[in-house]
Design a protein around this motif. Structure first.
Motif, PDB file in Angstrom:
ATOM      1  N   UNK A 717      12.630  -0.673 -13.006  1.00  0.00           N
ATOM      2  CA  UNK A 717      12.107  -2.096 -12.031  1.00  0.00           C
ATOM      3  C   UNK A 717      10.850  -1.864 -11.663  1.00  0.00           C
ATOM      4  N   UNK A 718      10.442  -0.903 -10.873  1.00  0.00           N
ATOM      5  CA  UNK A 718       9.171  -0.869 -10.446  1.00  0.00           C
ATOM      6  C   UNK A 718       8.863   0.575  -9.819  1.00  0.00           C
ATOM      7  N   UNK A 719       7.650   0.820  -9.632  1.00  0.00           N
ATOM      8  CA  UNK A 719       7.158   1.968  -9.157  1.00  0.00           C
ATOM      9  C   UNK A 719       6.029   1.808  -8.188  1.00  0.00           C
ATOM     10  N   UNK A 720       6.577   2.547  -6.972  1.00  0.00           N
ATOM     11  CA  UNK A 720       5.466   2.328  -5.745  1.00  0.00           C
ATOM     12  C   UNK A 720       4.854   3.738  -5.307  1.00  0.00           C
ATOM     13  N   UNK A 721       3.768   3.666  -5.197  1.00  0.00           N
ATOM     14  CA  UNK A 721       2.699   5.030  -4.857  1.00  0.00           C
ATOM     15  C   UNK A 721       2.203   4.804  -3.748  1.00  0.00           C
ATOM     16  N   UNK A 722       2.423   5.817  -2.861  1.00  0.00           N
ATOM     17  CA  UNK A 722       1.638   5.869  -1.559  1.00  0.00           C
ATOM     18  C   UNK A 722       0.723   7.052  -1.472  1.00  0.00           C
ATOM     19  N   UNK A 723      -0.484   7.037  -1.122  1.00  0.00           N
ATOM     20  CA  UNK A 723      -1.374   8.447  -0.744  1.00  0.00           C
ATOM     21  C   UNK A 723      -1.238   8.560   0.523  1.00  0.00           C
ATOM     22  N   UNK A 724      -2.209   9.693   0.787  1.00  0.00           N
ATOM     23  CA  UNK A 724      -2.155  10.269   2.156  1.00  0.00           C
ATOM     24  C   UNK A 724      -2.633   9.279   3.240  1.00  0.00           C
TER      25      UNK A 724
END
Length: 829
Positions: A717-724
């Protein structure tokens, strides 16, 4: 029992966390009843590998002494089980070493302690609450009450009292802390500590009053600050081995001076003497016994200089010698620990890129070594017609990490005369281990004409974009006393950007042919006894190298407690930005990498890092190491939180390995497999979100990602990427990833949205994706279209990967596993 109980948890480095055991997990249950078990929830924080625990009881007179059979600790995240066997009553405090499996990591020892009271009037004390803490390289014993002396009355004048302290080994003993809570001061002359299983004796010469009140103390103590708590340091004893290189015309008959720096200070100035006159001849190793003084913390660097000694015994640096030093080895006789400093350079003023004073940083466990830098100093002589000087000038830079030592300024960058004209700039370079944040500069001028110094500009690193300007505008020396030495301290300075291209530095910069040496030290605790396959990829500012198999011609490498060296050829990749090591081992065990160094064999430039990290399945079998250069911004190692949402149709789940490669404006992460789902559930199930963490050198602002897998069709469906920095990137997919008919099961995803601290928007995106999944009534047509789109995207992905500045070929990265490095910290037990 009602007496307060405290649990103190230590790691192998001596760090600890304290926990008052006040409330168990069972509500209203009375704690520590005989024959019962009590459970507690504690968070030991980021303290590393647990090595021991200590139980302390503030014993109530009405309570029986606590009897502890054992303590168990279970890590909630990894299920690691630790056990500590006590099987005894606790008399105030008691320690136990960790048991992992059937192995006891450290010994419980008896330390024999002798306290010698001074021989002056009123030296003894009536105090009965005297406490001693023994500190060592692996921690401390905790605060122990000195009791059960061999004497009926303790701490009397000129008396020696013997005590025993039971504790888990603290390693090399370097410090004691003595406390006297009574208002009757005590003159402690000396403390001697002997470990029961060794013949080594550690002496602490104290000669100090300890207590609250000095009224009854001897008159000699009136000028001494009398305190209830004082610390004392052990004398260091070293053996030093100096090896002269085995090359033509490299020996000498001069003397060598050694100064060592630690985290808490520096050593005595040590002249290396052993009665021989041929210590520094070609190929010879000379041995010396030296006394560095009292303990000054973990070793961080050494400085070696060739010196002359005049009739008065004064040592001055010899400026005419040519000596090629291979290495210096220092053996600490208190711990049997050896430090090796590989110089492999000339001590000379005539050889290229050399000096008669040289420094090297120490490689210390759990600490990054300090970098070697080249300081550029530019002196602006004043405008007065008489402002020039013919004197010798020396300079010392002081900073938060120590000092550079006194350096004589002999040769300018352009090779001309120095300080010989008014209104002239003279620039010099010298190499030293960084002193950290600069505090002040000492300028020393020898006999000769006075000198008017307008200002001094200091730059750390040849290509630094910052410079420190020390304004002076003063005369150094006097025309009335031209034969006197003089000096001046420059303390106040301004920091400004260096906005111009330094042509002197550019011309002086040595050229490289790309011949590098990689030096890797494997920790003794490594679970893998040897490693068959390890690949290295070097990512530069212009391109990246091919993945290179390390040591293919060697039968053994990366064994516990060993150091391996590899020659690496790098062509046209620009400045090294980061290294990527990839372990290719089908094993549940992990490799523990202690430290790493890359050295340019053409220019002697190098960078190094103290890592102390685990590499294995839990870290994706990948470790990235940033390169730190003075002229470049420091690459940051960060964690990426990745949330993967599977579609809501029948058969949309998959159970095989999936992976992601994240791309940004500063390169990519390499292919990272998804392991260790943070949601504690089976991965990639229908209508499910799975969360993973990977650690990598920051790739900057994200531009795209590639998601793939090696199993059956999977509806992503989707990918969410969160950094520091909590910046969240959303990549929409809503496509089937399939390997049918020879297609790759990969999908290139571009950014749908970027949100910062906007969780509502993220939730709306999820809802929209769910609605799209549920309303998809034409799956067969969409599948056909999606397959075509996948092929087009795959072609586009290959094109984009080639064009990406630092993009790696995913196929060459191998089967990497993804998550963050195995870390002993942040354990909830």
């Amino acid at each position: 029992m009602s007496s307060p109980v405290t649990l103190i948890v230590y790691d192998s480095r001596g760090q600890y966390s304290c926990h008052a055991l006040l409330k168990g997990e069972e509500k209203d249950k009375k704690l520590f009843d005989p024959g019962t078990e009590d459970n507690f929830k504690i968070n030991v924080g980021n303290i590393g590998t647990i090595s021991k625990v200590r139980v302390e009881v503030n014993q109530s007179p009405i309570d029986p002494k606590l009897y502890v059979e054992w303590i168990k600790m279970v890590n909630d995240q990894t299920d690691e089980n630790l056990k500590f066997n006590f099987d005894s009553r606790i008399k105030m405090s008691k320690e136990a070493a960790v048991v992992r499996g059937d192995t006891i990591v450290k010994q419980v020892l008896i330390y024999k302690v002798q306290c010698h009271t001074g021989d002056k009037e009123n030296a003894g004390t009536e105090a009965t609450q005297i406490y001693l803490t023994i500190m060592g390289s692996n921690g401390d014993t905790g605060r122990r009450l000195l009791m059960d002396s061999n004497n009926f009355e303790m701490f009397k004048k000129d008396q020696v009292d013997n005590f025993e302290i039971e504790a888990v080994s603290v390693g090399k003993i370097h410090t004691i802390k003595v406390e006297n809570e009574h208002n009757d001061p005590w003159l402690l002359e000396q403390v001697i500590i002997k470990q029961e299983d060794e013949n080594k004796v550690i002496r602490f010469d104290c000669s100090s009053w300890i207590g609250e009140d000095q009224q009854d103390a001897d008159n000699d103590s009136e000028n001494e600050l009398i305190e209830p708590i004082k610390s004392f340091f052990a004398q260091e004893n070293w053996k030093c081995f100096v090896t002269t290189s085995d090359i033509n015309d490299c020996g000498m008959d001069k003397e060598v001076q050694l100064i060592a720096y630690g985290q808490n200070g520096k050593s005595n100035t040590m002249l290396l003497e052993n009665g021989n006159n041929d210590n520094y001849q070609r190929g010879k190793t000379a041995e010396f016994k030296v006394n560095p003084g009292t303990w000054f913390g973990d070793l961080v660097k050494i400085r070696v200089a060739v010196v002359d000694i005049d009739e008065s015994g004064e040592q001055t640096v010899n400026q005419t010698v040519s000596w090629h030093l291979n290495k210096v080895e220092i053996l600490d006789e208190g711990s049997d620990k050896k430090h090796i400093f590989e110089f492999n350079k000339w001590f000379s003023k005539t050889e290229e890129k050399s000096d008669v004073i040289n420094e090297l940083p120490a490689l210390i466990k759990n600490n990054n070594p300090l970098p070697l830098v080249e300081y550029k100093l530019t002196f602006h002589t004043g405008y007065d017609e008489q402002s020039a000087t013919d004197s010798n000038v020396l300079v010392t830079i002081f900073g938060s990490n120590g000092d550079t030592g006194s350096r004589q300024l002999l040769t300018t960058i352009d090779g001309g005369d120095q300080f010989d004209k008014p209104n002239k700039n003279d620039s010099f370079l010298f190499e030293a281990v960084t002193v950290g944040k600069i505090k002040h500069v000492l300028i020393e001028k020898g006999p000769g004409k006075p000198w008017q110094l307008e200002k001094l500009i200091v730059k750390e690193g040849q290509y630094s974009n910052e410079e420190m300007i020390f304004k002076c505008n003063k005369w150094i020396g006097s025309s009335e006393l031209p034969e006197d030495n003089s000096n001046i301290y420059l303390e106040e300075y301004q920091v400004q950007s260096s906005l111009f291209v330094d042509t002197e530095i550019v011309e002086a910069k040595p050229q490289t042919d790309g011949n590098w040496k990689l030096i890797v030290t494997t920790g003794e605790s490594s679970e893998l006894k040897e490693i068959g396959k390890m690949t290295l990829t070097v990512i530069g500012t212009e391109s990246c190298s091919e993945a290179e198999m390390l040591g293919q011609d060697r039968q053994t490498k990366f064994q516990p407690g060993t150091t391996d060296e590899f020659d690496v050829l790098l062509n046209n990749i620009g400045r090294i930005w980061k290294l990527r090591l990839q372990l290719d081992e089908e094993s549940s065990k992990s490799w523990f990498v202690e430290k790493i160094k890359m050295k340019d064999q053409d220019t002697n430039e190098e960078f190094s890092a103290r890592l102390n990290k685990w590499v294995g399945v839990n870290s994706g079998n990948i470790l990235e190491i940033p390169a730190i250069w003075p002229e470049l911004e420091e690459p940051q190692v960060i964690e990426y939180k990745i949330e993967v949402k599977t579609g809501n149709e029948e058969g949309s789940d998959q159970t095989e390995n999936a992976y992601v490669t994240i791309y940004g404006d500063k390169g990519d992460t390499g292919k990272r497999y998804f392991f260790n789902n943070l949601e504690d559930q089976s991965k990639f199930q229908k209508d499910q979100t799975d969360t993973f963490i990977i650690e990598a050198v920051s790739v900057g602002d994200l531009t795209k990602c590639v998601v793939g897998h090696d199993g059956k069709a999977w509806l992503l469906s989707n990918v969410k990427i969160t950094n520091d920095s909590t910046k969240e990137y959303v990549f929409q997919c809503n496509k089937w990833l399939t390997a049918n008919d020879g297609d790759k099961a990969e999908q290139l995803l571009t950014i749908e949205a970027v949100q910062e601290d906007d969780k509502e928007s993220a939730e709306d995106t999820d809802k929209k994706s769910d609605k799209d999944d549920q309303n998809d009534d034409e799956k067969e047509d969409d599948d056909k279209n999606n397959d075509d789109e996948n092929k087009d995207d795959d072609d586009e992905d290959g094109k984009n990967s080639d064009d990406d500045k630092n993009g790696d070929d995913d196929a060459k990265n191998g089967d990497d596993d993804g998550k963050d490095d195995k870390d002993n910290g942040n354990n909830d037990n």
